[in-house]
Design a protein around this motif. Sequence first.
Motif, PDB file in Angstrom:
ATOM      1  N   GLY A 276       9.807  -3.213   8.859  1.00 35.63           N
ATOM      2  CA  GLY A 276       9.381  -4.380   9.629  1.00 35.63           C
ATOM      3  C   GLY A 276      10.158  -4.514  10.930  1.00 35.63           C
ATOM      4  N   GLY A 277       9.714  -5.416  11.768  1.00 38.60           N
ATOM      5  CA  GLY A 277      10.391  -5.626  13.044  1.00 38.60           C
ATOM      6  C   GLY A 277      11.749  -6.282  12.881  1.00 38.60           C
ATOM      7  N   THR A 278      11.920  -7.044  11.810  1.00 32.35           N
ATOM      8  CA  THR A 278      13.213  -7.709  11.616  1.00 32.35           C
ATOM      9  C   THR A 278      14.017  -7.114  10.468  1.00 32.35           C
ATOM     10  OG1 THR A 278      12.057  -9.398  10.328  1.00 32.35           O
ATOM     11  CG2 THR A 278      12.562  -9.948  12.603  1.00 32.35           C
ATOM     12  N   LYS A 279      13.317  -6.632   9.412  1.00 35.29           N
ATOM     13  CA  LYS A 279      14.078  -5.996   8.338  1.00 35.29           C
ATOM     14  C   LYS A 279      13.319  -4.813   7.719  1.00 35.29           C
ATOM     15  CE  LYS A 279      12.767  -9.171   4.570  1.00 35.29           C
ATOM     16  NZ  LYS A 279      11.841  -8.351   3.831  1.00 35.29           N
ATOM     17  N   ILE A 280      14.114  -3.940   7.113  1.00 37.87           N
ATOM     18  CA  ILE A 280      13.555  -2.798   6.388  1.00 37.87           C
ATOM     19  C   ILE A 280      13.807  -3.034   4.908  1.00 37.87           C
ATOM     20  CG2 ILE A 280      13.699  -0.301   6.030  1.00 37.87           C
ATOM     21  CD1 ILE A 280      14.920  -0.158   8.893  1.00 37.87           C
ATOM     22  N   ALA A 281      12.758  -2.858   4.093  1.00 37.98           N
ATOM     23  CA  ALA A 281      12.913  -2.989   2.643  1.00 37.98           C
ATOM     24  C   ALA A 281      12.468  -1.683   2.000  1.00 37.98           C
ATOM     25  CB  ALA A 281      12.074  -4.147   2.117  1.00 37.98           C
ATOM     26  N   ALA A 282      13.228  -1.228   1.023  1.00 38.78           N
ATOM     27  CA  ALA A 282      12.878   0.031   0.351  1.00 38.78           C
ATOM     28  C   ALA A 282      13.225  -0.054  -1.128  1.00 38.78           C
ATOM     29  CB  ALA A 282      13.619   1.198   1.004  1.00 38.78           C
TER      30      ALA A 282
ATOM     31  N   GLN B 266      16.310  -2.608  -1.923  1.00 36.22           N
ATOM     32  CA  GLN B 266      17.316  -3.046  -0.954  1.00 36.22           C
ATOM     33  C   GLN B 266      16.665  -3.360   0.383  1.00 36.22           C
ATOM     34  OE1 GLN B 266      21.084  -1.384  -0.310  1.00 36.22           O
ATOM     35  NE2 GLN B 266      21.146  -0.260  -2.244  1.00 36.22           N
ATOM     36  N   THR B 267      17.246  -4.295   1.095  1.00 29.79           N
ATOM     37  CA  THR B 267      16.772  -4.577   2.455  1.00 29.79           C
ATOM     38  C   THR B 267      17.957  -4.569   3.412  1.00 29.79           C
ATOM     39  OG1 THR B 267      17.075  -6.969   2.259  1.00 29.79           O
ATOM     40  CG2 THR B 267      14.934  -6.095   1.594  1.00 29.79           C
ATOM     41  N   ARG B 268      17.672  -4.315   4.663  1.00 29.80           N
ATOM     42  CA  ARG B 268      18.690  -4.475   5.712  1.00 29.80           C
ATOM     43  C   ARG B 268      17.994  -4.803   7.029  1.00 29.80           C
ATOM     44  NH1 ARG B 268      21.651   1.208   6.394  1.00 29.80           N
ATOM     45  NH2 ARG B 268      22.266   0.646   4.291  1.00 29.80           N
TER      46      ARG B 268
ATOM     47  N   GLY C 230       0.318 -13.006   9.154  1.00 32.71           N
ATOM     48  CA  GLY C 230       1.745 -13.251   9.288  1.00 32.71           C
ATOM     49  C   GLY C 230       2.016 -13.590  10.748  1.00 32.71           C
ATOM     50  N   THR C 231       2.993 -12.909  11.326  1.00 32.03           N
ATOM     51  CA  THR C 231       3.223 -13.071  12.762  1.00 32.03           C
ATOM     52  C   THR C 231       2.023 -12.509  13.516  1.00 32.03           C
ATOM     53  OG1 THR C 231       5.539 -12.678  12.297  1.00 32.03           O
ATOM     54  CG2 THR C 231       4.889 -12.626  14.608  1.00 32.03           C
ATOM     55  N   GLY C 232       1.440 -11.468  12.982  1.00 29.99           N
ATOM     56  CA  GLY C 232       0.191 -10.922  13.508  1.00 29.99           C
ATOM     57  C   GLY C 232      -0.930 -11.130  12.503  1.00 29.99           C
ATOM     58  N   VAL C 233      -2.148 -10.818  12.938  1.00 29.33           N
ATOM     59  CA  VAL C 233      -3.313 -10.904  12.055  1.00 29.33           C
ATOM     60  C   VAL C 233      -4.099  -9.603  12.190  1.00 29.33           C
ATOM     61  CG1 VAL C 233      -5.505 -12.089  11.610  1.00 29.33           C
ATOM     62  CG2 VAL C 233      -3.479 -13.420  12.218  1.00 29.33           C
ATOM     63  N   ALA C 234      -4.301  -8.903  11.082  1.00 33.64           N
ATOM     64  CA  ALA C 234      -5.079  -7.665  11.120  1.00 33.64           C
ATOM     65  C   ALA C 234      -5.652  -7.379   9.747  1.00 33.64           C
ATOM     66  CB  ALA C 234      -4.208  -6.487  11.569  1.00 33.64           C
ATOM     67  N   ALA C 235      -6.753  -6.657   9.737  1.00 35.07           N
ATOM     68  CA  ALA C 235      -7.374  -6.282   8.477  1.00 35.07           C
ATOM     69  C   ALA C 235      -7.307  -4.770   8.306  1.00 35.07           C
ATOM     70  CB  ALA C 235      -8.837  -6.739   8.454  1.00 35.07           C
ATOM     71  N   ALA C 236      -7.277  -4.338   7.063  1.00 37.34           N
ATOM     72  CA  ALA C 236      -7.443  -2.921   6.746  1.00 37.34           C
ATOM     73  C   ALA C 236      -8.712  -2.806   5.919  1.00 37.34           C
ATOM     74  CB  ALA C 236      -6.250  -2.399   5.965  1.00 37.34           C
ATOM     75  N   ILE C 237      -9.517  -1.801   6.244  1.00 39.54           N
ATOM     76  CA  ILE C 237     -10.821  -1.642   5.618  1.00 39.54           C
ATOM     77  C   ILE C 237     -10.789  -0.454   4.676  1.00 39.54           C
ATOM     78  CG2 ILE C 237     -13.287  -1.475   6.080  1.00 39.54           C
ATOM     79  CD1 ILE C 237     -12.037  -3.738   7.710  1.00 39.54           C
TER      80      ILE C 237
ATOM     81  N   ALA D 159       2.618   3.596  18.731  1.00 40.11           N
ATOM     82  CA  ALA D 159       3.075   2.443  19.509  1.00 40.11           C
ATOM     83  C   ALA D 159       3.356   1.293  18.562  1.00 40.11           C
ATOM     84  CB  ALA D 159       2.020   2.040  20.532  1.00 40.11           C
ATOM     85  N   SER D 160       4.557   0.740  18.681  1.00 40.84           N
ATOM     86  CA  SER D 160       4.902  -0.428  17.872  1.00 40.84           C
ATOM     87  C   SER D 160       5.740  -1.368  18.731  1.00 40.84           C
ATOM     88  CB  SER D 160       5.680   0.002  16.633  1.00 40.84           C
ATOM     89  OG  SER D 160       6.133  -1.137  15.949  1.00 40.84           O
ATOM     90  N   VAL D 161       5.137  -2.509  19.074  1.00 38.61           N
ATOM     91  CA  VAL D 161       5.828  -3.489  19.920  1.00 38.61           C
ATOM     92  C   VAL D 161       7.093  -3.977  19.217  1.00 38.61           C
ATOM     93  CG1 VAL D 161       5.612  -5.737  21.048  1.00 38.61           C
ATOM     94  CG2 VAL D 161       3.649  -4.186  20.967  1.00 38.61           C
ATOM     95  N   ASN D 162       6.964  -4.293  17.920  1.00 39.81           N
ATOM     96  CA  ASN D 162       8.088  -4.865  17.181  1.00 39.81           C
ATOM     97  C   ASN D 162       9.270  -3.911  17.064  1.00 39.81           C
ATOM     98  OD1 ASN D 162       6.533  -7.104  16.775  1.00 39.81           O
ATOM     99  ND2 ASN D 162       5.860  -6.498  14.725  1.00 39.81           N
TER     100      ASN D 162
END
Lengths: 327, 327
Positions: free
Chosen positions: A19-25, A38-40, A146-153, A92-95
């Motif tokens: 994610g743009g603010t944290k990584i979770a695995a 874990q997240t960081r 969330g912060t953005g809005v998108a669909a996956a088909i 391309a990833s703005v975040n």
Amino acid sequence: MHRSDIGSQKPIVVGVDVGGTKIAAALVDEEGHLRGCQTRPTNILSPEATLDSIAELILEILNKENIKSAEIRGIGLGIPGLVDPHRGIGIASVNLRWENVFVKDEIQKRVGLPCVIENDVKAAALGEIRYGKSKGVESLIYLNIGTGVAAAIVLNGKIHRGQHNIAGEIGHAVVDIHGPRCQCGGRGCLEALISGPAIVRKFQEKKNRSRKTSLAEFVAENHLLSPKEVYEAASAGDNAARETVDEVSRFLANAIQFLALAYDPQRIVLGGGVVYSTPLFFENLMHVIKQLSEESWVSRHLSEPDFITVTQLGKDIGILGAAALVP
Amino acid sequence: MHRSDIGSQKPIVVGVDVGGTKIAAALVDEEGHLRGCQTRPTNILSPEATLDSIAELILEILNKENIKSAEIRGIGLGIPGLVDPHRGIGIASVNLRWENVFVKDEIQKRVGLPCVIENDVKAAALGEIRYGKSKGVESLIYLNIGTGVAAAIVLNGKIHRGQHNIAGEIGHAVVDIHGPRCQCGGRGCLEALISGPAIVRKFQEKKNRSRKTSLAEFVAENHLLSPKEVYEAASAGDNAARETVDEVSRFLANAIQFLALAYDPQRIVLGGGVVYSTPLFFENLMHVIKQLSEESWVSRHLSEPDFITVTQLGKDIGILGAAALVP
């Protein structure tokens, strides 16, 4: 040796939600159980730094869980923004401040395990049909709010990408010509009306206009503002919040109805931070959906049980979606 | 014997465009040339009467063109409303007053030739990729704007039907919550805003509200009202017409943009009576589409040449679409 033999030898994969603010695995088994999660915070000083920190997190989990690389089938990464999964490139990833980053190769080099990447919302959709309540569903729309809005088909069990790799990017569909500006440059995009920040902003604007309580007073009473707090204020009878929530539900209901008529999928599943933040979000939405489906025979099926649902995977859908990428 | 041998022996098919007011049919060759085209008013006294009149029309064309049944590969029928092409049943058609009519069997019995049926808009989409400028295009959205509004979705060269056989029925997507009632029971459906009757009604309402010219005066000057006349009045500077045309283009542009973001097809092709009635319709639409595509990078491709077009097949797309059904 059969494919199933390989699978039974290495049932464990690593799922990484970047994610743009944290990584979770976490480690994920065949049934979708998480282990060693874990997240960081995401290090976005440079793409190199981000990749280093992702690799470190994975190795740390393997180490703590006392698992050898050889026992892992592979790593899946869900990444925000435009992704080329075939070449393994974060386009391309703005975040993340990424442009054309060779994620797959770089992670493989650092961790020594096969790696697969995908856009995070698309990955989540695959997670839902692999590990969620939509197991085996062939056609599904996963809508992330969330912060953005998108669909996956998902069509025939596979992600539908489209000609320009933007299929499902309905966050930037204009649904209100008088609506506010969107980050994309457009005006009245769905994302500018129903995303987390949009909900808070709309509420603030209405509050500023109302004479009863000033925004300053409201914030002083209610501390920081989040979509959850707006929905709870609406429930408690605040007019500006009520109006905000009604508008959000209306625009989202219309977008869902449009998707349902355009694709006519087996089901539509909602996820994302705003959806998880409060059950009031889905309750309010379904109230409007019910009205739509009662009005028109064409939309009758929208309010049937399980046609529109919230993913039961919750926030884990990020990690599980990433895990579902590993073949 | 190879399939191609059969094809080369019988290159001619019959295409029948079954409309609510008239039936049009013709012989169609492999290149999409029409021969012996005839139309007659639709007899909707009973399903039997309609089927009889379709069969008579086909036999009359064969007779006049001096072609034996044995020289014809088959008959394709494009039918308004819900169609089950696999079982050959016209499930429901408001315009034809049909419910569960065994069209395929009944026509085969009457004419003695294999028959294939399909919804008319879906057939038209197949006609466009078989005989039109979209030959070989794999993913396409065909949007019909006439008395009704509906899209047909082509993915991987095939019609996408969806789970309830309603994929593409975006005419009943709510795009204006304050909009007028639609036949389907909904409010503010796309069809209630941009169909032929909707354009005329909106113009009449605006005219009634304006103080400069009464509707009665306007109609007296301009005779009967049609979408074409509204567009021409807008061009000539009439304010109510100008407003009507602007609103129609806005709502349609938003719907097209939504479809483009949802499906991300190779192209979007427009057809239907309203589109053919005047070139001003497409001109006005593309003016708004250009604005949308300039505002947001996500929609940039919408104004690229040939991404959105009007079918070059014109009104023949009904017959050609029906012809394209024959395998």
